[in-house]
Design an enzyme around this catalytic site. Structure first.
Site, PDB file in Angstrom:
ATOM      1  N   ASP A 123     -56.218 -51.507 -46.630  1.00  0.00           N
ATOM      2  CA  ASP A 123     -57.145 -51.515 -47.747  1.00  0.00           C
ATOM      3  C   ASP A 123     -56.576 -52.498 -48.786  1.00  0.00           C
ATOM      4  OD1 ASP A 123     -59.042 -50.425 -49.702  1.00  0.00           O
ATOM      5  OD2 ASP A 123     -57.263 -49.516 -50.586  1.00  0.00           O
ATOM      6  N   ASP A 146     -57.650 -52.847 -52.829  1.00  0.00           N
ATOM      7  CA  ASP A 146     -57.482 -52.367 -54.196  1.00  0.00           C
ATOM      8  C   ASP A 146     -56.590 -51.135 -54.256  1.00  0.00           C
ATOM      9  OD1 ASP A 146     -59.098 -54.171 -55.785  1.00  0.00           O
ATOM     10  OD2 ASP A 146     -60.837 -53.302 -54.774  1.00  0.00           O
ATOM     11  N   GLU A 192     -64.970 -39.839 -57.194  1.00  0.00           N
ATOM     12  CA  GLU A 192     -64.281 -40.450 -56.040  1.00  0.00           C
ATOM     13  C   GLU A 192     -63.003 -39.687 -55.693  1.00  0.00           C
ATOM     14  OE1 GLU A 192     -63.294 -44.689 -56.519  1.00  0.00           O
ATOM     15  OE2 GLU A 192     -61.646 -44.476 -55.107  1.00  0.00           O
ATOM     16  N   SER A 239     -61.869 -54.005 -47.298  1.00  0.00           N
ATOM     17  CA  SER A 239     -61.990 -53.593 -48.691  1.00  0.00           C
ATOM     18  C   SER A 239     -63.417 -53.319 -49.131  1.00  0.00           C
ATOM     19  CB  SER A 239     -61.399 -54.694 -49.575  1.00  0.00           C
ATOM     20  OG  SER A 239     -61.734 -54.467 -50.909  1.00  0.00           O
ATOM     21  N   ALA A 240     -63.575 -52.251 -49.883  1.00  0.00           N
ATOM     22  CA  ALA A 240     -64.857 -51.945 -50.503  1.00  0.00           C
ATOM     23  C   ALA A 240     -64.976 -52.653 -51.849  1.00  0.00           C
ATOM     24  CB  ALA A 240     -64.992 -50.438 -50.670  1.00  0.00           C
ATOM     25  N   LYS A 292     -66.292 -46.984 -44.236  1.00  0.00           N
ATOM     26  CA  LYS A 292     -65.450 -47.969 -43.555  1.00  0.00           C
ATOM     27  C   LYS A 292     -65.543 -47.819 -42.031  1.00  0.00           C
ATOM     28  CE  LYS A 292     -62.556 -49.410 -47.321  1.00  0.00           C
ATOM     29  NZ  LYS A 292     -61.223 -49.725 -47.826  1.00  0.00           N
ATOM     30  N   ASP A 330     -55.279 -46.063 -49.637  1.00  0.00           N
ATOM     31  CA  ASP A 330     -54.996 -45.200 -50.789  1.00  0.00           C
ATOM     32  C   ASP A 330     -56.051 -44.120 -50.961  1.00  0.00           C
ATOM     33  OD1 ASP A 330     -57.015 -46.998 -51.898  1.00  0.00           O
ATOM     34  OD2 ASP A 330     -56.494 -46.106 -53.821  1.00  0.00           O
TER      35      ASP A 330
HETATM   36  O1  C5P Z   1     -60.281 -52.130 -51.683  1.00  0.00           O
HETATM   37  P1  C5P Z   1     -60.866 -50.750 -51.827  1.00  0.00           P
HETATM   38  O2  C5P Z   1     -61.654 -50.334 -50.623  1.00  0.00           O
HETATM   39  O3  C5P Z   1     -59.882 -49.706 -52.277  1.00  0.00           O
HETATM   40  O4  C5P Z   1     -61.925 -50.929 -53.072  1.00  0.00           O
HETATM   41  C1  C5P Z   1     -62.641 -49.914 -53.606  1.00  0.00           C
HETATM   42  C2  C5P Z   1     -62.194 -49.530 -54.979  1.00  0.00           C
HETATM   43  O5  C5P Z   1     -62.983 -50.191 -55.974  1.00  0.00           O
HETATM   44  C3  C5P Z   1     -62.400 -48.043 -55.191  1.00  0.00           C
HETATM   45  O6  C5P Z   1     -61.155 -47.395 -55.242  1.00  0.00           O
HETATM   46  C4  C5P Z   1     -63.157 -47.913 -56.502  1.00  0.00           C
HETATM   47  O7  C5P Z   1     -62.497 -47.076 -57.415  1.00  0.00           O
HETATM   48  C5  C5P Z   1     -63.221 -49.317 -57.050  1.00  0.00           C
HETATM   49  N1  C5P Z   1     -64.531 -49.642 -57.646  1.00  0.00           N
HETATM   50  C6  C5P Z   1     -64.586 -50.153 -58.922  1.00  0.00           C
HETATM   51  N2  C5P Z   1     -65.796 -50.465 -59.496  1.00  0.00           N
HETATM   52  C7  C5P Z   1     -66.935 -50.317 -58.794  1.00  0.00           C
HETATM   53  C8  C5P Z   1     -66.893 -49.815 -57.481  1.00  0.00           C
HETATM   54  C9  C5P Z   1     -65.662 -49.486 -56.926  1.00  0.00           C
HETATM   55  O8  C5P Z   1     -63.536 -50.301 -59.547  1.00  0.00           O
HETATM   56  N3  C5P Z   1     -68.084 -50.639 -59.361  1.00  0.00           N
END
Ligand code: C5P
Length: 297
Positions: free
Chosen positions: A49, A51, A96, A164-165, A213, A238
């Site tokens: 992952d 972030d 979350e 990554s999301a 995912k 994480d």
């Molecule tokens: O890379 P990863 O899959 O962890 O990315 C997702 C992260 O982005 C989530 O942990 C979420 O808290 C964050 N996020 C954010 N703002 C958004 C959507 C998701 O900070 N609008």
């Protein structure tokens, strides 16, 4: 204390004996490591992952930004939009990380968060050439030991999939600016779609959020097909949603799952220990993953 000490001593990787490394089943971790080591580094692939896994959770007591937060904190968007995105974060982030709610209940709310945020970003008519500056100005930091992590994997030709999301364009810029975007790195993420004048008009493809995912992995069969000769996986995440990132891996033999527990340690300790083989607490560095990679190469 004595028993704990003596079992700790038997580890092939001394870094695993640290107080900030939690494992439910140390013996099992040792077995996975031995089996993976016997197979050699040409059978290994790494899936991580981005972030708050490859990047830090906090620095000097302040939260570090995710890919989305990097844009939110930049001049590429208006003050009003920044406020709205901040309100969204305060509404949805507690959901979350809330372990008392089942995933089925959280999933539609996460889709709602990502969708609202992406719609708002599109309305801001962000320019492609503003992204590099937004990353340069941000407080995003790769975790300590990142040079060794990226460089070692590259040196040994071990594929690294960053799943990554967050936002692919931003993530790539973070690792490019850190000089670690090597050819062995592949990214699956949400990518921005710019019009011919370089203005954001949409996000490409299917939305990847924290709880889909698995679907994302299964949509990328081509990548996993290419890596069929690498049935041993080191997975790093994480969130509990990150555990599904390896669902597309073909003929998997061993998987070692390393989880970063950044926040709400007490409440989430048990669920992380039940799901990840190795849990790293307290905004850990990449020392443990690096030691594992060293052991396997
Ligand atoms: O890379 P990863 O899959 O962890 O990315 C997702 C992260 O982005 C989530 O942990 C979420 O808290 C964050 N996020 C954010 N703002 C958004 C959507 C998701 O900070 N609008």
């Amino acid at each position: 204390v004595h028993v704990l000490y003596s079992t700790r001593r038997y580890f092939s990787i001394p870094e695993l004996s640290s107080e900030s490394v939690w494992m439910k089943d140390r013996q099992r971790v040792e077995e996975i490591l031995q089996s993976m080591s016997k197979d050699g580094s040409n059978t290994l692939q790494v899936i991580s992952d981005f972030d708050l896994t490859l990047t830090r959770f906090s620095y000097n007591g302040k939260r570090c930004p995710t890919c989305h937060n990097i844009l939110e904190g930049s001049n590429a968007i208006s003050n009003e939009a920044r406020q709205t995105l901040d309100d969204l974060l305060h509404t949805y982030y507690p959901i979350e990380i809330d372990i008392s709610r089942p995933v089925e209940e959280k999933l539609p709310l996460m889709v709602e968060w990502w969708t609202k945020a992406h719609e708002l970003l599109v309305q801001q008519r962000i320019k492609k050439d503003e992204l590099a500056e937004a990353v340069r100005q941000s407080e995003a930091r790769l975790r300590e030991g990142y040079e060794c992590f990226f460089d070692c994997l590259h040196e040994h030709a071990i594929p690294l999939l960053i799943f990554s999301a967050g936002i692919g364009d931003i993530l790539e810029e973070v690792i490019r600016q850190a000089n670690v975007f090597h050819p062995n790195v592949k990214v699956i993420s949400n990518y921005m779609d710019f019009d011919e004048s370089g203005i954001l008009r949409a996000f490409k493809g299917e939305l990847i959020h924290i709880y889909n995912k698995r679907e994302g992995a299964l949509l990328n069969t081509g990548h996993f097909e290419e890596l069929r000769s690498r049935p041993n996986v080191l997975l790093m995440g994480d969130s509990l949603g990150d555990l599904d990132m390896a669902d597309g891996v073909q003929d998997m033999k061993n998987i070692l799952k390393i989880g970063f527990l950044n926040d709400k340690l007490k409440e989430r300790k048990q669920s992380y220990m039940d799901s990840y083989d190795v849990v790293l607490v307290g905004d850990a560095s990449l020392e443990v993953p690096n030691a594992v990679i060293r052991f396997l190469t």
